[in-house]
Design a protein around this motif. Sequence first.
Motif, mmCIF file in Angstrom:
data_model
loop_
_atom_site.group_PDB
_atom_site.id
_atom_site.type_symbol
_atom_site.label_atom_id
_atom_site.label_comp_id
_atom_site.label_asym_id
_atom_site.label_seq_id
_atom_site.Cartn_x
_atom_site.Cartn_y
_atom_site.Cartn_z
ATOM 1 N N GLU A 184 0.807 -1.224 0.000
ATOM 2 C CA GLU A 184 0.000 0.000 0.000
ATOM 3 C C GLU A 184 0.836 1.268 0.000
ATOM 4 O O GLU A 184 0.316 2.343 -0.267
ATOM 5 N N SER A 185 2.147 1.156 0.308
ATOM 6 C CA SER A 185 3.028 2.320 0.294
ATOM 7 C C SER A 185 4.457 1.869 0.022
ATOM 8 O O SER A 185 4.799 0.701 0.231
ATOM 9 N N ARG A 186 5.288 2.806 -0.408
ATOM 10 C CA ARG A 186 6.700 2.498 -0.648
ATOM 11 C C ARG A 186 7.419 2.120 0.638
ATOM 12 O O ARG A 186 8.223 1.193 0.657
ATOM 13 N N VAL A 187 7.129 2.853 1.707
ATOM 14 C CA VAL A 187 7.799 2.604 2.982
ATOM 15 C C VAL A 187 7.504 1.198 3.481
ATOM 16 O O VAL A 187 8.415 0.442 3.834
ATOM 17 N N GLU A 188 6.232 0.830 3.493
ATOM 18 C CA GLU A 188 5.826 -0.498 3.957
ATOM 19 C C GLU A 188 6.405 -1.589 3.046
ATOM 20 O O GLU A 188 6.956 -2.584 3.519
#
Length: 105
Positions: free
Chosen positions: A20-24
């Motif tokens: 759902e996100s780049r960080v995750e």
Amino acid sequence: FGRTGVPWDHGFMAWCGIGESRVEARGRLAEAMESFYGVAFERFERSSPVGTPSDIADALEPYVAAGARSILLSPIGPEPERALELVAEVKLELEGRRRRVGARP
């Protein structure tokens, strides 16, 4: 010298962190690859796209533009089934982009 008239079919293979996100996605992929290979993820980061399906498609677009027609992704995602669903979204995104510019998917 060399072969002529060969219908080349170029490809690209990469591990990818998808979510759902780049960080995750990056965190999950880094943990997995460091576990698999025993070295820091930074050694793989340049060739290992991370993020949402759109982020992954952005990272793969230069390879597609350069002629890659077979893309093999080894996804690390929230759960195996969800990772495969997200990879299917990457495929649809890339196909849509190719159609918009009139190129072969």
